[in-house]
Design a protein around this motif. Structure first.
Motif, PDB file in Angstrom:
ATOM      1  N   GLY A  18       6.444   1.427  -9.317  1.00  0.00           N
ATOM      2  CA  GLY A  18       6.172   1.654  -7.806  1.00  0.00           C
ATOM      3  C   GLY A  18       4.840   2.187  -7.359  1.00  0.00           C
ATOM      4  N   ALA A  19       4.307   3.187  -8.319  1.00  0.00           N
ATOM      5  CA  ALA A  19       3.138   4.013  -7.933  1.00  0.00           C
ATOM      6  C   ALA A  19       1.842   3.068  -8.263  1.00  0.00           C
ATOM      7  N   LEU A  20       2.063   1.745  -8.820  1.00  0.00           N
ATOM      8  CA  LEU A  20       0.900   0.955  -9.267  1.00  0.00           C
ATOM      9  C   LEU A  20       0.009   0.852  -8.038  1.00  0.00           C
ATOM     10  N   ALA A  60      -0.419  -1.778 -15.646  1.00  0.00           N
ATOM     11  CA  ALA A  60       0.507  -2.767 -15.538  1.00  0.00           C
ATOM     12  C   ALA A  60       1.014  -3.258 -16.755  1.00  0.00           C
ATOM     13  N   SER A  61      -0.052  -3.518 -17.541  1.00  0.00           N
ATOM     14  CA  SER A  61       0.400  -4.258 -18.732  1.00  0.00           C
ATOM     15  C   SER A  61       1.061  -3.282 -19.826  1.00  0.00           C
ATOM     16  N   GLU A  71      -1.440   8.768  -8.593  1.00  0.00           N
ATOM     17  CA  GLU A  71      -0.327   7.988  -9.421  1.00  0.00           C
ATOM     18  C   GLU A  71       0.735   8.627  -9.943  1.00  0.00           C
ATOM     19  N   VAL A  72       0.031   9.231 -10.934  1.00  0.00           N
ATOM     20  CA  VAL A  72       0.918   9.972 -12.085  1.00  0.00           C
ATOM     21  C   VAL A  72       1.655  10.954 -11.287  1.00  0.00           C
ATOM     22  N   GLY A 103       0.663  -1.083   0.012  1.00  0.00           N
ATOM     23  CA  GLY A 103      -0.131  -0.073  -0.054  1.00  0.00           C
ATOM     24  C   GLY A 103       0.946   1.186  -0.086  1.00  0.00           C
ATOM     25  N   SER A 104       2.227   1.159  -0.039  1.00  0.00           N
ATOM     26  CA  SER A 104       2.846   2.355   0.113  1.00  0.00           C
ATOM     27  C   SER A 104       3.956   2.314  -1.243  1.00  0.00           C
ATOM     28  N   SER A 105       3.769   3.420  -2.073  1.00  0.00           N
ATOM     29  CA  SER A 105       4.535   3.637  -3.354  1.00  0.00           C
ATOM     30  C   SER A 105       6.121   3.551  -2.753  1.00  0.00           C
TER      31      SER A 105
END
Lengths: 187, 441
Positions: B144-146, B196-197, B380-381, B109-111
């Motif tokens: 890592g941000a996923l 992710a893909s 995320e971005v 849960g942590s980027s």
């Protein structure tokens, strides 16, 4: 003296965290346990309808005292992009200003909370499920806020003396060893 | 006028670098004592009851669960599994890095923690195999941000809570309720897999073009062993999603169950930590949760102030009367959130902006779940967007590359993320399809 306070704070919030987790875990097991026929006669006599309320209060207490602990560990972050561009002397004053703002806010909230709790204590209001006096539940607001105020002043004092702020390292992961950089990174 | 004052003061206070929670609280206090008739007592009550909400309590539980499994041992297992599955394709370890980041980030849960845990292990291995350092750092900093998008996600819980009490009217004049935590979690699955893909495809393409080294193909026996080792961690996602979807748990109960499960796995199955380490994990989680809950308390005060000054309504009316379409509105939302995402952490941004954006979005016919996913993707971005995204700094720490060099390194993947952001923004079905299929909408 201060060490005892520090320790007490840590033990309190860590135990509240553990207790709340176990409480909800047991409450869920209990709910499904009553569905099992041979356990039913035993479990139906235990009522856990208050679990949810107790969990909320535990976390509220944890949040108030944990916020004070967080000032000490430097976890309350803000937008420091601009401040870090300043040259040392103005930066020092801006940081002190923001720490005093923190102390001011928590002091005001603590006083507001104290007045509110004192008014509540005169009544006999109780919470919905636990039937605990409401002023006891809410007394964490003044207590936590005043403690937090004290922590802000403490951090400000250390900063004034040594120029150091507590810093929370978000990127520390157990079981990962990052070899230290060849030369000390310049701050 | 009042809204200009409120936001001006808030931004001015925030720029001094004070904690965001304090800036929010002081803005409310200043306003209360100087400009309004809202009784102080009503606000004092909010101080107490602001977080008395069982939904919010999912946050500390998810943080605790994540902290039990945020450990180098878990990262190694995820990397081994990912490498055995995709390591023989073009991109080799880089591609495995994307998959490992997605799996580890979802659980922890942590980027920043994901960038460190996966990066510290996989980067040296990549450099040793002959990958340029830039390539590895770029992959890890962005992948890592996923974690924010793949459930369980704290940002989604925050969004659900922040918009929970809002009064929002859709174009037909009906009242629209906000999205539930369960709906948002389910809605995050498809976009998470697609992102992710896409990151994987970028990695694959660049590795194929430059002919970077690949790993030998793993045998099925190796794959099964690696899977068996990592499956205990991955089951956490299954427990949360499955438990909520089937109605066995409420989201908060699912969070508590996952915390207990993570404890058992970390201490008794993986044995990454001993019982002696547990108090430290508890304290760290309490510290992090208290910080978030403190922002929530003050953000509740702030949104109470905005509601009583009718700012969201005024904004809704202004935007509908100016004839802005939903396409233009969402473009504006994206830019606003990307800028904010660079300098602030996700929780605060969602808490401050969601109560304002939500009623406007609903009036323009945007689905609450769609808006939630869109905001999450923006967060995320923002984490890996130069100049000051947090992931870049963390990645710079472990790879010992400067921020400028890293900025160039992440460009291909950042571009991929921005394309994905446009897709998520303008194809609502991407977020809405799965929850609708499952009958949750």
């Amino acid at each position: 003296m201060l060490n005892i306070l520090d320790r007490l704070e840590e033990v309190l919030i860590a135990s509240l965290m553990a207790a709340a987790t176990l409480l909800i875990f047991v409450a869920v097991l209990h709910r499904y346990g009553t569905g099992v026929s041979f356990l039913y006669p035993y479990l139906i006599q235990i009522h856990l309808s208050w679990a949810q309320e107790l969990c909320i209060y535990m976390f509220v207490w944890m949040a108030k005292f944990g916020a004070a602990y967080g000032v000490r560990t430097g976890i309350h972050v803000g937008v420091d992009v601009l401040v870090n561009q300043l040259s040392p002397t103005p930066r020092r004053y801006v940081v002190l200003f923001s720490l005093f703002c923190g102390a001011l806010f928590t002091a005001v909230v603590g006083t507001m909370g104290l007045k509110f709790v004192l008014e509540l204590a005169a009544t006999d209001q109780v919470s919905a499920d636990l039937e605990m006096p409401r002023w006891i539940v809410f007394s964490c607001v003044p207590a936590g806020s005043y403690l937090m105020c004290f922590r802000f002043l403490q951090v400000a004092w250390t900063f004034w003396k040594t120029g150091e702020l507590p810093h929370h390292d978000e990127s520390r992961v157990e079981g990962i060893d990052i070899e230290p950089p060849p030369q000390k990174a310049a701050r | 006028m009042t809204s200009a004052f409120i936001f001006g003061l808030l931004i001015a206070l925030m720029l001094t670098g004070m904690p965001i929670s304090i800036a929010l609280g002081l803005t409310v206090l200043t306003f209360l004592y100087t400009m309004t008739q809202v009784p102080i007592e009503a606000v004092a009550l909010k101080l107490f009851t602001g977080i008395e909400n069982f939904e919010i309590m999912a946050i500390p539980f998810f943080i605790l669960a994540g902290n039990f499994l945020t450990h180098g041992g878990v990262a190694r297992r995820m990397i081994a599994f990912a490498t055995s599955m995709v390591g023989h394709w073009y991109g080799g370890l880089g591609l495995a890095g994307v998959v490992a980041c997605a799996l580890f980030a979802a659980i922890s849960g942590s980027s920043p923690a994901t960038v460190v845990a996966i990066g510290a292990i996989i980067l040296p291995a990549m450099v040793q195999q002959g990958f340029p350092k830039r390539f590895g750092a770029g992959v890890i900093a962005t992948s890592g941000a996923l974690g924010i998008l793949i459930p369980p996600s704290i940002v989604m819980v925050i969004y659900s809570v922040a918009t929970g009490g809002s009064i929002a009217i859709d174009p037909e004049g009906k009242r629209v309720l906000s999205a539930s935590v369960g709906q948002l979690f389910m809605a995050g699955v498809v976009p998470g897999l697609i992102l992710a893909s896409m990151l994987g495809m970028t990695t694959f393409y660049r590795a194929w073009k430059n002919d970077y080294p690949r790993m030998p193909r793993a045998t099925w026996a190796e794959r099964i062993t690696a899977f068996r080792r990592s499956v205990w961690g991955l089951l956490l996602i299954v427990i949360v999603l499955g438990g909520i979807y089937s109605g066995i748990f409420t989201p908060t109960e699912a969070a508590a169950m996952s915390a207990v499960y993570a404890f058992v796995i970390a201490v008794f199955v993986y044995r990454d930590m001993t019982l002696k380490d547990v108090p430290r994990v508890l304290l760290g989680s309490a510290n992090m949760s208290a910080m978030i809950l403190y922002i929530v308390t003050n953000a509740v005060l702030f949104s109470f102030l905005m509601t009583s000054e009718q700012i969201p309504q005024a904004m809704t009316n202004w935007i509908t009367s100016s004839g802005l379409t939903w396409i233009e509105f969402l473009l504006f939302v994206n830019i606003l959130l990307l800028v904010a995402g660079n300098v602030m952490e996700p929780t605060s941004i969602v808490l401050i902006t969601a109560p304002i954006l939500f009623p406007v979005a609903v009036r323009l016919g945007i689905h609450p779940v769609h808006l939630g996913i869109l905001m999450t993707v923006n967060m995320e971005v923002g984490l890996c967007h130069p100049p000051v995204g947090l992931n870049l700094y963390v990645a710079s720490g472990i790879s010992r590359m400067g921020i400028t060099e890293l900025t160039i390194a992440v460009l291909p993947w950042l571009g991929t993320m921005l394309i994905f952001l446009i897709l998520v923004t303008y194809i609502p079905e991407m977020s809405l399809w799965l929850p609708r299929l499952l009958g949750m909408l």
